[in-house]
Design a protein around this motif. Structure first.
Motif, PDB file in Angstrom:
ATOM      1  N   LEU A   1       0.813  -1.210   0.000  1.00 33.82           N
ATOM      2  CA  LEU A   1       0.000   0.000   0.000  1.00 33.82           C
ATOM      3  C   LEU A   1       0.852   1.267   0.000  1.00 33.82           C
ATOM      4  O   LEU A   1       0.550   2.230  -0.695  1.00 33.82           O
ATOM      5  N   ILE A   2       1.918   1.264   0.776  1.00 34.62           N
ATOM      6  CA  ILE A   2       2.592   2.525   1.048  1.00 34.62           C
ATOM      7  C   ILE A   2       3.871   2.696   0.231  1.00 34.62           C
ATOM      8  O   ILE A   2       4.258   3.825  -0.073  1.00 34.62           O
ATOM      9  N   LEU A   3       4.515   1.581  -0.138  1.00 35.02           N
ATOM     10  CA  LEU A   3       5.820   1.691  -0.808  1.00 35.02           C
ATOM     11  C   LEU A   3       5.776   2.527  -2.085  1.00 35.02           C
ATOM     12  O   LEU A   3       6.620   3.411  -2.258  1.00 35.02           O
ATOM     13  N   PRO A   4       4.788   2.293  -2.986  1.00 29.78           N
ATOM     14  CA  PRO A   4       4.784   3.094  -4.221  1.00 29.78           C
ATOM     15  C   PRO A   4       4.744   4.588  -3.940  1.00 29.78           C
ATOM     16  O   PRO A   4       5.340   5.371  -4.685  1.00 29.78           O
ATOM     17  N   ILE A   5       4.055   4.967  -2.863  1.00 31.11           N
ATOM     18  CA  ILE A   5       3.933   6.397  -2.585  1.00 31.11           C
ATOM     19  C   ILE A   5       5.221   6.947  -1.991  1.00 31.11           C
ATOM     20  O   ILE A   5       5.658   8.040  -2.331  1.00 31.11           O
TER      21      ILE A   5
ATOM     22  N   VAL B   1       1.788  14.585  -2.572  1.00 37.16           N
ATOM     23  CA  VAL B   1       1.750  13.648  -1.446  1.00 37.16           C
ATOM     24  C   VAL B   1       1.818  14.415  -0.129  1.00 37.16           C
ATOM     25  O   VAL B   1       1.065  14.136   0.816  1.00 37.16           O
TER      26      VAL B   1
ATOM     27  N   VAL C   1       8.205   5.720  -2.481  1.00 37.20           N
ATOM     28  CA  VAL C   1       9.320   5.584  -3.416  1.00 37.20           C
ATOM     29  C   VAL C   1       9.487   6.818  -4.301  1.00 37.20           C
ATOM     30  O   VAL C   1      10.602   7.184  -4.662  1.00 37.20           O
ATOM     31  N   ILE C   2       8.355   7.481  -4.613  1.00 33.96           N
ATOM     32  CA  ILE C   2       8.488   8.622  -5.516  1.00 33.96           C
ATOM     33  C   ILE C   2       9.221   9.786  -4.865  1.00 33.96           C
ATOM     34  O   ILE C   2       9.761  10.625  -5.564  1.00 33.96           O
TER      35      ILE C   2
END
Lengths: 353, 434
Positions: free
Chosen positions: A73-77, A327, A79-80
């Motif tokens: 859930l959180i990694l893609p957000i 974000v 990572v940016i």
């Protein structure tokens, strides 16, 4: 949670992490190791004393699974955020970035947000007005906020009124009308946008706008208001469900007029719901892109519209820099909402939260 | 207070005195109450009126107009008004009469001069071209020369321009096309067409586009819903059983993606899944795959599914969580203490109580997935496209608006069926966030 720190399991975890680091010599890998194995460990509730070893292992496996899902859930957000500081024009981590080499990081993409589209990005004369009027992302940002602000005010105003009516026990045809008012959220955006595209392009139908509402600010604002209304309805009605209607009668019984009752009794209680509804409407408008694609011209481009064409045409980390700012904005919004929720619960006497 | 309650009061009073209850101003209480109730109903309704009116104009009317456009296409009668009237009553046998040909040639010559949008010969040519591929050139060519035909026999003159006018098929098609109301776009949207004799037949398997995409959209949405459910259930369970402080903290991990822009999440998945992306890097680092054989995970169906599951997951977790939070843990303990195994008590005691949350979550996710546009358009490549993308293409690119509207109507019908189901099973009042 604290007593977990002095157990055998904890020492085993620390030892395993140290071993992992010694063998891989990777900071990122070790950090991942700590999260993947440490989080389930700290989430272990106290199992009853009769729990068997199999049950303990099962529980640990279940918590590991949940940890993986949270990472998903959180990694893609997350990572940016580091990727947006990439010195290279790519969407991926370079070797230098993995080794934490400072020269592999730069803020060039953040500068690019401001400079891209300017007529003279290095000029000194009228730099600010050039940026404000010509920089592509700045213009998109101005459009986005303007539309979101107008749509939010409209949606919150008429949405709150309607929610007040819907939550009255005497409301006739309640479920039919609620279904209608919620439907902009349910009907696929493409269909809504298509309908509006046909409708707004009609000439000589709309007063003051003989050329139709297409490619104009007003069309987008109306579309975004429509899409934001369901969120206002949902949040304000949710606040009103716990509302004690005898407060209204008490106020009336003490001689207050309808207006006084509304401003002094009803408003303070529904204001958290209204604000969270408004925030929902705001973020919906800010994030909306389909209606903009259908109804807007180049001059009306918003941030998500700009990101959409950016992702389709030339992928540049500028998008990631913008994404990082967005974000951070959602974190702020989330915090506001959480504070509001607590206040609302406290006011309604539900829980100290 | 309801009328029924008043009725019982009234009949109770009847025993003592047979007169109705009178209010202070001499009006029977029942009448007065009915009047007050009516007024309060009216007040409640009036509060919703501004929004209802607003949505009628900005939402219902546009969609209604779109539905209308899917069956109403006046191109034919706009371009050739006289011919449309003339051919209306033709019996469809053989070729039309010489008079109809005369009207046709004159209308065509007239339409060629017309510059008004929607009334030029090119518009009709495009419209006929949907039904008979290649007819466009026939029309533009004939229209160019039709102006030179000044006297009869018109039939022969037209045949001299192009042999294709001798085919009755084209006249049958023209008769259909010049009618204002047509089901042709629904036929096209469901991969059917008229054959040469005017019967409705399926399009060749090779040319079937829309039904396969519609099925693909439905099963992909079902797959995404199922994946969301499988992923969301354990997380929702964990969140509902943890102490409040910890679960509030972990809830941020669910709510932050929910609050983050769709475009941000989609670009994040591009960064994650591309061939030089993080997932592939990790796989290469761990030795699952070699550096040359990086997996293509984006710009195809896989990318669409992964990104959409991530985007829609909160819509599944939140309803599940809000239902699970209300289930007392003592039920499971009771089942265990009476000798049920862990699995048995879960299946028989816990799971049935979560069904309302499952219904709410799955229906919501399915409804949202089936109409998704942005994510498939960005990460779907060619085989990850959904029906929404086709609709948008017809509206924005090929400009076959009626076909786009027909496809949109079909999608809308599917969505409304599920929305109705949601209303029945869950109730639209129970929709909540966070």
């Amino acid at each position: 949670m604290m007593k977990r720190i002095q157990t055998l399991g904890f020492y085993a975890l620390v030892a395993a992490t140290a071993l992992f680091f010694v063998f891989t010599e990777s900071f990122a890998g070790t950090f991942g190791f700590i999260i993947i194995f440490g989080l389930p460990y700290f989430l272990m509730n106290d199992l009853p004393p009769y729990a068997t070893a199999a049950e303990k292992i099962g529980k640990y496996a279940f918590l590991s699974l949940c940890t993986l899902i949270f990472i998903f859930l959180i990694l893609p957000i997350l990572v940016i955020i580091p990727l947006s500081f990439n010195a290279e024009p790519y969407f991926s981590f370079t070797e230098g970035m993995m080794a934490l080499d400072p020269s592999a990081y730069s803020t060039r993409w953040y500068e690019d947000i401001v400079r891209f589209g300017m007529t003279a990005p290095d000029g000194t004369e009228n730099w600010w007005s050039d940026m404000w009027n010509n920089a592509t992302w700045i213009r998109a940002m101005r459009n986005s906020f303007w539309y979101a602000l107008c749509a939010t005010i409209l949606a919150t105003g008429i949405g709150t009124l309607a929610a007040l009516g819907l939550s009255r026990p005497e409301m006739p045809y309640r479920s039919a009308i609620t279904s209608l008012l919620i439907s902009p959220m349910i009907v696929p955006l493409v269909i809504t946008a298509t309908g509006m595209f046909f409708f707004y392009s009609q000439k000589n139908v709309f007063p003051f706008f003989p050329d139709g509402l297409i490619n104009r600010d007003i069309g987008i604002i109306l579309a975004h208001t429509t899409l934001g209304v369901p969120f206002v309805i949902i949040t304000v009605t949710a606040t009103l469900t716990g509302f004690d209607r005898s407060l209204i009668r008490a106020s009336q019984g003490l001689g207050a007029s309808g207006w006084t009752t509304f401003t002094k009794v009803i408003m303070p209680l529904i204001i958290p719901g209204m604000i969270s509804g408004a925030l929902f409407a705001f973020i919906t408008s800010l994030d909306e892109v389909v209606a903009v694609i259908f109804l807007a011209d180049v001059d009306q481009r918003t941030i998500p519209r700009q990101m959409f064409s950016g992702l389709r045409e030339q992928i540049s980390p500028t998008i990631l820099a913008v994404a990082t700012i967005l974000v951070i904005m959602s974190v702020l919004l989330l915090t506001t909402l959480e504070l509001l929720r607590r206040r609302s619960e406290r006011l309604r006497g539900l829980s100290p939260g | 207070m309801s009328d029924a309650a008043l009725g019982t009061n009234h009949s109770a009073n009847n025993g003592a005195a047979s007169e109705p209850l009178i209010a202070a101003d001499g009006i029977p209480l029942k009448q007065k109450l009915a009047k007050t109730t009516r007024r309060m109903k009216m007040q409640a309704f009036l509060l919703t009126v501004p929004l209802v009116l607003f949505l009628l104009v900005s939402f219902v009317l546009p969609i209604g107009q779109m539905l209308y456009r899917s069956v109403h296409n006046p191109t034919g009668s706009n371009v050739m008004p006289n011919f449309a009237v003339a051919i209306k009553n033709w019996d469809g046998q053989g070729l039309p009469s010489e008079e109809i040909f005369e009207v046709f040639v004159k209308d065509m010559a007239l339409a060629r001069k017309n510059r008004e949008v929607g009334k030029t010969i090119g518009n009709l040519a495009t419209r006929v071209n949907y039904e008979i591929p290649g007819a466009r050139s026939l029309f533009t060519k004939s229209a160019r020369r039709a102006g030179r035909i000044t006297e009869g026999p018109y039939k022969e003159a037209l045949f001299a321009i192009d042999k294709r006018w001798e085919n009755p098929h084209i006249w049958l098609t023209l008769q259909r096309v010049t009618k204002d109301f047509t089901a042709a776009f629904y036929l096209a949207a469901t991969d059917q067409k008229y054959d040469e004799a005017g019967n409705i037949v399926w399009a060749d398997e090779l040319y079937q586009i829309y039904l396969p995409i519609l099925w693909k959209t439905i099963w992909l949405s079902a797959l995404i819903t199922a994946l969301c459910f499988i992923i969301a259930y354990p997380v929702a369970y964990l969140l509902s059983t943890l102490p409040l402080r910890t679960s509030n903290l972990l809830m941020i991990l669910v709510l932050l993606p929910f609050w983050t822009s769709l475009l941000v999440r989609t670009s994040a998945w591009i960064a994650m899944l591309q061939t030089e992306g993080i997932i592939n890097n990790i796989f290469v680092y761990l030795g699952f795959i070699s550096d040359e054989n990086r997996i293509q995970m984006i710009y195809n169906m896989t990318g669409t599914v992964i990104a959409m599951v991530h985007i829609l997951l909160p819509f599944m977790i939140l309803p599940l969580y809000s239902v699970m939070k209300t289930i007392p843990p003592s039920y499971m303990r009771a089942a265990r203490s009476m000798g049920a195994s862990g699995t048995y008590s879960f299946v028989k005691v816990y799971f049935p109580q979560t069904v309302p949350g499952i219904a709410a979550g799955t229906l919501l996710v399915f409804i949202l997935a089936i109409g998704y546009y942005i994510t498939p358009a960005l990460v779907g490549g060619n085989d990850g496209l959904l029906i929404s993308n086709l609709i948008a293409d017809h509206i924005k690119k090929t400009l076959n608006w009626s076909l786009g509207a027909a496809l949109g109507t079909i999608l809308l019908t599917v969505v409304l069926i599920f929305y109705w189901l949601y209303n029945k099973l869950v109730g639209v009042d129970n929709l909540k966030f966070g």
